[in-house]
Design an enzyme around this catalytic site. Structure first.
Site, PDB file in Angstrom:
ATOM      1  N   HIS A   1      34.559  45.413  45.835  1.00 43.92           N
ATOM      2  CA  HIS A   1      35.745  44.662  46.255  1.00 43.92           C
ATOM      3  C   HIS A   1      36.937  45.528  46.610  1.00 43.92           C
ATOM      4  O   HIS A   1      38.023  44.992  46.837  1.00 43.92           O
ATOM      5  CB  HIS A   1      36.187  43.695  45.151  1.00 43.92           C
ATOM      6  CG  HIS A   1      35.228  42.581  44.911  1.00 43.92           C
ATOM      7  ND1 HIS A   1      35.330  41.366  45.539  1.00 43.92           N
ATOM      8  CD2 HIS A   1      34.137  42.509  44.132  1.00 43.92           C
ATOM      9  CE1 HIS A   1      34.344  40.581  45.128  1.00 43.92           C
ATOM     10  NE2 HIS A   1      33.603  41.260  44.279  1.00 43.92           N
TER      11      HIS A   1
ATOM     12  N   ARG B   1      48.876  39.290  44.629  1.00 41.82           N
ATOM     13  CA  ARG B   1      49.311  40.338  43.714  1.00 41.82           C
ATOM     14  C   ARG B   1      50.352  41.226  44.396  1.00 41.82           C
ATOM     15  O   ARG B   1      50.291  41.452  45.597  1.00 41.82           O
ATOM     16  CB  ARG B   1      48.113  41.201  43.300  1.00 41.82           C
ATOM     17  CG  ARG B   1      47.237  40.530  42.289  1.00 41.82           C
ATOM     18  CD  ARG B   1      47.983  40.324  41.004  1.00 41.82           C
ATOM     19  NE  ARG B   1      48.024  41.552  40.265  1.00 41.82           N
ATOM     20  CZ  ARG B   1      47.594  41.688  39.013  1.00 41.82           C
ATOM     21  NH1 ARG B   1      47.121  40.654  38.366  1.00 41.82           N
ATOM     22  NH2 ARG B   1      47.663  42.846  38.399  1.00 41.82           N
TER      23      ARG B   1
ATOM     24  N   THR C   1      41.641  36.594  50.572  1.00 47.65           N
ATOM     25  CA  THR C   1      41.148  35.217  50.633  1.00 47.65           C
ATOM     26  C   THR C   1      42.337  34.257  50.756  1.00 47.65           C
ATOM     27  O   THR C   1      42.183  33.156  51.280  1.00 47.65           O
ATOM     28  CB  THR C   1      40.318  34.867  49.373  1.00 47.65           C
ATOM     29  OG1 THR C   1      41.018  35.358  48.217  1.00 47.65           O
ATOM     30  CG2 THR C   1      38.943  35.492  49.426  1.00 47.65           C
TER      31      THR C   1
HETATM   32  C1  4GP Z   1      40.092  41.760  45.656  1.00 52.13           C
HETATM   33  C2  4GP Z   1      40.420  42.453  46.967  1.00 52.13           C
HETATM   34  O1  4GP Z   1      41.626  43.174  46.841  1.00 52.13           O
HETATM   35  C3  4GP Z   1      40.564  41.389  48.048  1.00 52.13           C
HETATM   36  O2  4GP Z   1      40.767  41.994  49.287  1.00 52.13           O
HETATM   37  C4  4GP Z   1      39.300  40.534  48.095  1.00 52.13           C
HETATM   38  O3  4GP Z   1      39.474  39.452  48.971  1.00 52.13           O
HETATM   39  C5  4GP Z   1      38.977  39.994  46.716  1.00 52.13           C
HETATM   40  O4  4GP Z   1      38.869  41.050  45.784  1.00 52.13           O
HETATM   41  C6  4GP Z   1      37.679  39.214  46.679  1.00 52.13           C
HETATM   42  O5  4GP Z   1      36.653  39.961  47.270  1.00 52.13           O
HETATM   43  N1  4GP Z   1      39.979  42.708  44.569  1.00 52.13           N
HETATM   44  C7  4GP Z   1      40.414  42.393  43.326  1.00 52.13           C
HETATM   45  C8  4GP Z   1      40.214  43.443  42.286  1.00 52.13           C
HETATM   46  O6  4GP Z   1      40.910  41.315  43.043  1.00 52.13           O
HETATM   47  O7  4GP Z   1      40.551  43.168  41.113  1.00 52.13           O
HETATM   48  O8  4GP Z   1      39.696  44.523  42.633  1.00 52.13           O
END
Ligand code: 4GP
Length: 830
Positions: free
Chosen positions: A373, A565, A672
């Site tokens: 991710h 965030r 998202t």
């Molecule tokens: C997030 C990513 O930053 C975001 O781009 C993506 O849409 C989401 O995961 C779901 O795939 N990452 C996090 C994390 O929330 O804690 O690494």
């Protein structure tokens, strides 16, 4: 018994009271639950009593379907998807379950008959904040889609007693307070004390020999505690399938401390109990290095071992041998947080179930698939070996063995390439040496995927390049999606009704049907209705903001929203540079005719991330000055909405006109929120990053406000020796903006407050705000002008919604099922 209760129960039998979907059954059930579960009658019930009584009423209707689903699964023994995720952000359950059961209207009427407003009860629910942001919310969308697509699935995770902290804004800065979400109890969960597993920690290992003279290894831990299952039913939309969200809570192992107790060490035993329960106590923030966070490693291991032991138990009830485990289960690792599963499954198979290493490895590497991710190097987990050894001594041995065999394979493919061997090793040899969890996940998985096309490509070209060269066949893309049930039907009922009236009811399950809206994009009457829906959501948000932040905003102004965030790469401070630019323009030219805007921010900063917290302070400081300055009144307003959550999102996405997706290209894996906004008719201003790229492709370049460097240009710019100082000096408007912030204008004359942020921008700016500034400002001007042409804006908004079908999480889940999990839907009858 209260008269009202007796009357309501009259003529209703137990069956309909528990399962009936009519207004009468629901009212009778509500009163019954109020009476027998809360010990109240309507005249004295508090809001919380009412909420609980309704939640239990709805839960009864879920349990009915849950039992039917479990029976059906038991009988058919279908292949099952297990989603391992350290985070889930499901949002409030009540509204979503009413929606999925299709009983919102009768429920509303049933309560109204008792003088109770459903909306007040919906508002009362405290959501489980068991996640930081996108990753946890994605897991929840996936659970919704799996159930809706009727795919047998279990979501495994941790029942944190305290979820993500509550954010309070005090004197313009973020203050964290504990999220005591279980304070009033959680009516949606069912605790299963009988489903409990041992979790061992620490100690040492020793060699053993069995009666046949075979060598084995025995792990002698120095602590044992229990993981107990706490289940939540996840109902699909318009189907009977109820899948399981099984979260683990830690408890002292029963009997383990009898020793201490018998010796009279009662307090010693209690302390140990307290310590065990700490494991599932609190969710850790992302965006902070986790090096040294022993408890975090314990949490990961804790939920992984409980989940795998649970799967093995389930598998054994089918009578199948363990070498068929991977035929029963497909296990998805949601990022590296559960990656220890690769070593743990090996341990369970080899040490506990006496399987040979090679056979166990065959099972393991056909069981797991891994989703990445993030490309941010600081987010790639690695654990210092001394810590790892201390907590999981047996797993370290297993990882060494996996690594030795793996590196032999690398050497065979790339003789003499020692640099590659070092790069790919699961062990980072730099002192004190580390376990690289992403490498463990890659080695132990049959599929590896990113979450948007660009991200998956960059994974192959950068962070996981060596693994891609070794196993190109493992790599896939699965572009994220979001559930249109929660994020359109539930949070935007007005839009939902308009869509259903125009297209029929099928769009929420098959959003490709939304395309038909294209035909109405220029229809003046339809446009009018479209604007009325948006307007009503904006008014509702304005009322909420007045109530919570004591700022009045104008629903006719352009609602320009950034909710996610707080992080430098997401560049909320670029948004602030734009606000201050407009502010300066008006100050220099008081008669300036600009599109009135309301800037709305929401999001939390990791508690230890000083720069992100300073960004929050900057937003609030600018808001404070702008909102009080009569010169800009009626043209600019700035609001920071505290404590962003799924529930707040429900009110925010439908009210937005413009969605800010400003990440430096190459940094946002997918995003998202971008999808949730656009599905609700907001237009996007954004960079070519993450899923923005695909959103733009779908909605059309004409219906998207694009700016900024591409991912390749970002890399090149930095490689060529980026000098933000030069840009600052060359662009007078930008210089004016930064100088105003530096001058203390927004900090009561104190020049030191924002100095770290300003210095960072003009001297380092590794997220390239200054490089993208001019393009962003020009693009914003374009957006502002377009908004004035309401026919054009509405047309673009309609086309956005019409073309967002791809971003339903149902599409994403269908792809995972087809390409990774090989899982089939299975209908359930009640
Ligand atoms: C997030 C990513 O930053 C975001 O781009 C993506 O849409 C989401 O995961 C779901 O795939 N990452 C996090 C994390 O929330 O804690 O690494």
């Amino acid at each position: 018994m209260a008269e009202s209760h007796r009357k309501a129960l009259n003529g209703t039998n137990r069956e309909t009271i528990r399962t009936g979907l009519s207004e009468e059954s629901i009212r009778a059930a509500f009163l019954d639950n109020l009476f027998y579960l809360q010990g109240r009658f309507p005249e004295v019930a508090t809001l919380n009593d009412q909420y609980k009584a309704l939640a239990y009423t709805v839960r009864d209707r879920l349990l009915h379907r849950w039992v039917a689903t479990t029976r059906a699964y038991q009988k058919a023994n279908p292949r099952t998807v297990c989603y391992l995720s350290a985070e889930y952000l499901p949002g409030p359950f009540l509204g979503n379950n009413l929606l999925n059961l299709g009983i919102e209207e009768p429920t509303r009427r049933a309560l109204a008959g008792l003088g109770i407003e459903l909306d007040a009860l919906l508002e009362h629910e405290e959501e489980p904040g068991l996640g930081n942001g996108g990753l946890g919310r994605l897991a929840a969308c996936f659970m919704d889609s799996l159930a809706t697509l009727q795919v047998p699935a279990i979501g495994y995770g941790i029942r944190y007693e305290f979820g993500i902290f509550d954010q309070v804004i005090r004197d313009g800065g973020q203050v964290e307070t504990t999220d005591n979400w279980l304070r009033f109890g959680n009516p949606w969960e069912v605790r299963r004390p009988a489903i409990a597993y041992d979790v061992r920690i620490g100690g040492y290992t020793e060699q053993t020999t069995d009666a046949q003279g075979r060598f084995g290894v025995r792990w002698v831990p120095n602590e044992v505690f229990n993981g107990i299952a706490v289940d939540t039913a996840i109902l699909g939309h318009g189907v009977n399938t109820v899948n399981l969200l099984r979260l683990w809570t830690a408890e002292a192992a029963e009997g383990f401390d009898f020793h201490a107790f018998n010796r009279g060490d009662y307090y010693g035993a209690v302390v140990r109990e307290v310590r065990s329960e700490t494991i599932s106590k609190v969710l850790y923030p992302n965006d902070e290095p986790e090096i040294g966070k022993r408890l975090r490693l314990l949490q990961q291991y804790f939920f992984v071992t409980c989940s795998l032991q649970d799967m093995i138990r389930i598998h054994r009830t089918t009578g199948q041998p363990l070498d068929k485990f991977h035929e029963k289960f497909s296990v998805q690792l949601n990022d590296t947080h559960p990656a220890i599963a690769v070593a743990e499954l090996m341990r369970l198979l080899v040490d506990e179930h006496q399987m040979g290493w090679d056979a166990a490895w065959e099972v393991t590497r056909h069981t797991f698939a891994y989703t990445n991710h993030t490309l941010l190097p600081e987010a790639l987990e690695k654990w210092p070996i001394p810590l790892f050894q201390n907590v999981l001594p047996r797993h370290l041995e297993i990882i060494y063995e996996i690594n030795a065999r793996f590196l032999d394979e690398v050497r065979l493919r790339h003789p003499f390439d020692t640099a590659r061997v070092q790069r790919m090793s699961i062990i980072d040899e730099a002192p004190p040496r580390f376990v690289r969890m992403a490498h463990l996940a890659c080695v132990g998985s049959f599929a590896i995927n990113g979450v948007a096309e660009l991200h998956s490509r960059l994974l192959k070209e950068t962070v996981l390049r060596d693994f891609f060269e070794l196993w190109p066949e493992k790599f896939q893309n699965k572009t994220n999606g979001v559930t249109p049930r929660r994020f359109v039907m539930l949070s935007n009922p007005g839009l939902s009704r308009l869509l259903t009236r125009t297209l029929g009811a099928g769009w929420a399950r098959d959003p490709s049907q939304l395309r038909v809206l294209e035909r109405h994009a220029d229809d003046a009457a339809f446009q009018q209705e479209w604007r009325e829906v948006k307007r009503s959501r904006k008014e509702a948000l304005a009322a909420r903001i007045l109530d919570r932040c004591n700022v009045s905003i104008d629903p006719d102004s352009l609602f320009d929203v950034q909710a996610k965030r707080i992080h430098e790469y997401k560049r909320q401070h670029l948004n602030v540079l734009h606000i201050v630019t407009l502010y300066n323009r008006i100050k220099f030219n008081p008669g300036l005719d600009i599109t009135p805007r309301t800037f709305i921010f929401g999001g939390k900063a990791a508690p230890g991330y000083a720069m992100a917290k300073l960004m929050i302070r900057l937003i609030n400081a600018v808001a404070d000055v702008v909102n009080r300055d009569p010169d800009v009144a009626g043209r600019l307003r700035v609001v920071f909405l505290p404590n962003f959550s799924v529930k707040l999102g429900h009110g925010l996405y439908p009210a937005a006109d413009l969605s800010e997706q400003l990440s430096t290209a190459g940094k946002e894996a997918s995003g998202t929120g971008n999808m949730k906004f656009s599905m609700n008719g907001a237009l996007t201003i954004g960079t070519l990053d993450g899923a923005n790229v695909e959103i733009r492709e779908e909605v059309g370049a004409d219906n998207f406000f694009l700016f900024g460097l591409t991912a390749e240009e970002v890399v090149r710019t930095l490689a060529e020796g980026y000098r933000p100082w030069d840009i600052y000096n060359a662009n007078l408007e930008l210089k004016g903006v930064i100088d105003l912030i530096a001058s203390g204008h927004f900090s009561h004359g104190d020049r030191t407050v924002f100095q770290p942020l300003v210095d960072h921008l003009v001297w380092h700016d590794n997220y390239l705000l200054l490089a993208d500034y001019a393009g962003y400002i020009a693009c914003q001007e374009q957006a502002g002008l377009t908004y004035r042409d309401s026919r054009q804006w509405t047309r673009m908004s309609i086309l956005n919604v019409a073309r967002m079908g791809k971003f339903s999480s149902d599409r994403t889940i269908a792809e995972y099922c087809r390409d990774i999990w090989r899982a089939e839907p299975m209908a359930v009858d009640v």
